[in-house]
Write a protein that holds these residues in place. Structure first.
Motif, PDB file in Angstrom:
ATOM      1  N   PHE A   1      50.739  45.712  31.864  1.00 15.89           N
ATOM      2  CA  PHE A   1      50.673  47.162  31.757  1.00 15.89           C
ATOM      3  C   PHE A   1      50.678  47.819  33.122  1.00 15.89           C
ATOM      4  N   ASN A   2      51.339  48.969  33.176  1.00 19.90           N
ATOM      5  CA  ASN A   2      51.472  49.722  34.410  1.00 19.90           C
ATOM      6  C   ASN A   2      50.756  51.049  34.215  1.00 19.90           C
ATOM      7  N   PHE A   3      49.749  51.318  35.025  1.00 19.15           N
ATOM      8  CA  PHE A   3      48.930  52.509  34.792  1.00 19.15           C
ATOM      9  C   PHE A   3      49.298  53.654  35.710  1.00 19.15           C
TER      10      PHE A   3
ATOM     11  N   SER B   1      49.176  57.240  34.185  1.00 22.56           N
ATOM     12  CA  SER B   1      48.012  57.806  33.518  1.00 22.56           C
ATOM     13  C   SER B   1      47.286  58.684  34.513  1.00 22.56           C
ATOM     14  N   SER B   2      46.839  59.822  34.053  1.00 18.34           N
ATOM     15  CA  SER B   2      46.140  60.719  34.968  1.00 18.34           C
ATOM     16  C   SER B   2      44.697  60.806  34.526  1.00 18.34           C
ATOM     17  N   SER B   3      43.839  61.002  35.477  1.00 15.11           N
ATOM     18  CA  SER B   3      42.438  61.089  35.091  1.00 15.11           C
ATOM     19  C   SER B   3      42.162  62.483  34.597  1.00 15.11           C
ATOM     20  N   VAL B   4      41.392  62.566  33.536  1.00 20.16           N
ATOM     21  CA  VAL B   4      41.124  63.857  32.915  1.00 20.16           C
ATOM     22  C   VAL B   4      39.650  64.165  33.106  1.00 20.16           C
TER      23      VAL B   4
ATOM     24  N   ARG C   1      42.585  65.508  25.687  1.00 21.05           N
ATOM     25  CA  ARG C   1      43.086  64.142  25.795  1.00 21.05           C
ATOM     26  C   ARG C   1      43.229  63.508  24.431  1.00 21.05           C
TER      27      ARG C   1
ATOM     28  N   GLN D   1      41.816  50.059  23.375  1.00 22.01           N
ATOM     29  CA  GLN D   1      42.916  50.959  23.723  1.00 22.01           C
ATOM     30  C   GLN D   1      44.144  50.652  22.879  1.00 22.01           C
TER      31      GLN D   1
ATOM     32  N   ASN E   1      41.309  60.705  42.469  1.00 25.74           N
ATOM     33  CA  ASN E   1      42.333  59.818  41.920  1.00 25.74           C
ATOM     34  C   ASN E   1      42.531  58.589  42.769  1.00 25.74           C
TER      35      ASN E   1
ATOM     36  N   SER F   1      42.328  55.752  37.187  1.00 27.46           N
ATOM     37  CA  SER F   1      42.487  56.857  36.249  1.00 27.46           C
ATOM     38  C   SER F   1      42.512  56.385  34.803  1.00 27.46           C
TER      39      SER F   1
ATOM     40  N   ASN G   1      57.028  44.970  32.139  1.00 31.06           N
ATOM     41  CA  ASN G   1      57.011  44.997  33.601  1.00 31.06           C
ATOM     42  C   ASN G   1      57.227  43.616  34.207  1.00 31.06           C
TER      43      ASN G   1
END
Lengths: 281, 141
Positions: free
Chosen positions: A14-16, A19-22, A30, A140, B40, B45, B119
């Motif tokens: 997985f590539n994160f 994703s942005s932090s909320v 969200r 998740q 960030n 995140s 990936n």
């Protein structure tokens, strides 16, 4: 300084990056986003009772066929009973993509195992692989699954939750319609049901879910797994609310009249011609 | 496959680096990376980001530690030596290696997980500049 040109290979998996932090007070936003992205299988499936040992030993799995995306039905004929092994099938509730991909992954692992060892996979193996996988991703991956199958040790029925919890029961229901279905199951389940009675019970339970839950609907699929083989009945019962189109909506050729027709030729000229011998030896 | 965790064996996790801005000269690249914020960059995140980054390391740590408790100190030492040797088998610096020996030692050569599908580094669209990578590897840079 020139280190920026040295590439770090991206890690597999997985590539994160996206994703942005909320911030905490936007938690509502969200959750809303997640729902819009996913297609939820509101479903319930069921698994069924172990039959009386003197009769056949087997498992009956059932599911509806509706997939929703918030309030809109995304798929009226989706298939929720997934193949895992020739003797193991799995019903999946939750996010559609998650259940499909996770069951595919486990099916591949079971196939590799049976090719390596020459043995048929057991239901506990699928359950263990799933449990490890789902626990690793801490819920998740939104997949609540019911696995049923018959192997050399007998027939088994397990449920795996999205966080990795496992339960083994004689009858189970999952998904948004599980309350209605469970009511019918609790009332009608006996330890010594025959095959036809079990199929009827599963059908009634799913029917209850279809009638009382908005997230379930349309047809009922059944999958009967015994030590002699698998009987995948799709559909077992069709929905009575099929839409019948009264007209044909195809237009014949020439319905739209052509008013004018203009053809413009594209003029190309050869600027340069280069011939290069190809090495064919 | 996965070791059923003995969380008590995990004393301290591996520290995570690599949240610095990714661009030339160390400045935040707004075009590619979006706007920067200190939060960030310091914190991940996504709730799974840290645990996924360190997953293999943590798993190996737990496995070695239980092996040490069961079979004595020599067993994990010997295994770690073999892992080190297998890790050295690579292709040229800018090419992706299949890590077959390492996979076989770990036992992950007959399992499929998300890291085999998503990936895949062998199919990444970016490649390091060959000369730079070789010079970096040699220590000339």
């Amino acid at each position: 300084m020139a280190l920026s040109n040295v590439l770090e290979a991206p890690a597999a998996g997985f590539n994160f990056e996206n994703s942005s932090s909320v911030p905490e007070n936007n938690l509502y936003v969200r959750v809303n986003e997640i729902h819009q992205r996913s297609v939820v299988f509101s479903s319930f499936f069921f698994p069924s009772p172990v039959f009386y040992p003197l009769l056949q030993d087997g498992v009956v799995l059932g599911a509806d066929t509706r997939a929703t995306s918030s309030e809109v039905v995304a798929d009226k004929m989706c298939s929720k009973i997934h193949y895992m092994a020739p003797n193991i099938y799995c019903c999946g509730a939750g996010t559609a993509a998650d259940t499909e991909k996770t069951t595919d992954l486990v099916a591949s692992n079971l196939t590799i195992f049976s090719l390596n060892s020459g043995r048929k996979p057991r239901v506990v193996m699928a359950v263990n692989i799933l449990q490890d996988l789902l626990y690793r991703y801490r819920g998740q991956i939104g997949a609540s699954l019911i696995l049923g199958g018959v192997d050399c040790t007998g027939s088994h029925l397990y449920t795996v939750g999205p966080y990795g919890s496992v339960d083994k029961k004689p009858y189970l229901a999952m998904g948004s319609g599980n309350l209605a279905a469970m009511g019918i199951m609790e009332d009608g389940f006996r330890p010594d049901l025959e095959l036809d009675q079990a199929k009827q019970l599963v059908r009634s339970a799913i029917q209850a879910g279809i009638l009382n839950d908005l997230g379930s609907g349309h047809n009922i699929d059944l999958c009967v797994i015994t030590d002699r083989g698998v009987d995948y009945i799709r559909p077992y019962q069709e929905s009575q609310y099929k839409d019948h189109r009264t007209n044909k909506y195809r237009f014949r050729q020439g319905t739209t009249p052509v008013l004018t027709d203009t053809v413009v030729p594209l003029e190309l000229e050869v600027v340069e011609e280069k011939v290069q011998q190809m090495e064919t030896s | 496959m996965n070791s059923r965790g003995l969380r008590s064996q995990l004393k301290d996790s591996v520290p995570v680096a690599g949240f610095c801005p990714q661009s030339q000269f160390g400045v935040q690249d707004s075009l590619r990376g979006g706007f920067s914020s200190v939060k960030n960059e310091l914190l991940p995140s996504h709730p799974l980001e840290l645990s996924e980054k360190n997953f293999r390391l943590n798993q190996d740590k737990m496995n070695f530690s239980t092996l040490r408790n069961i079979q004595g100190l020599h067993a994990p030492l010997k295994l770690q030596m073999e892992y080190q040797a297998a890790r050295q088998i690579q292709r040229l610096p800018f090419l992706q290696s299949s890590n077959l020996a390492l996979d076989t030692l770990r036992g992950s050569d007959d399992t499929i997980g998300f890291e085999d599908i998503l990936n895949d580094p062998a199919q990444s669209e970016m490649m390091g500049e060959p000369h730079m990578m070789v010079e970096y590897k040699m220590g000339m840079l």
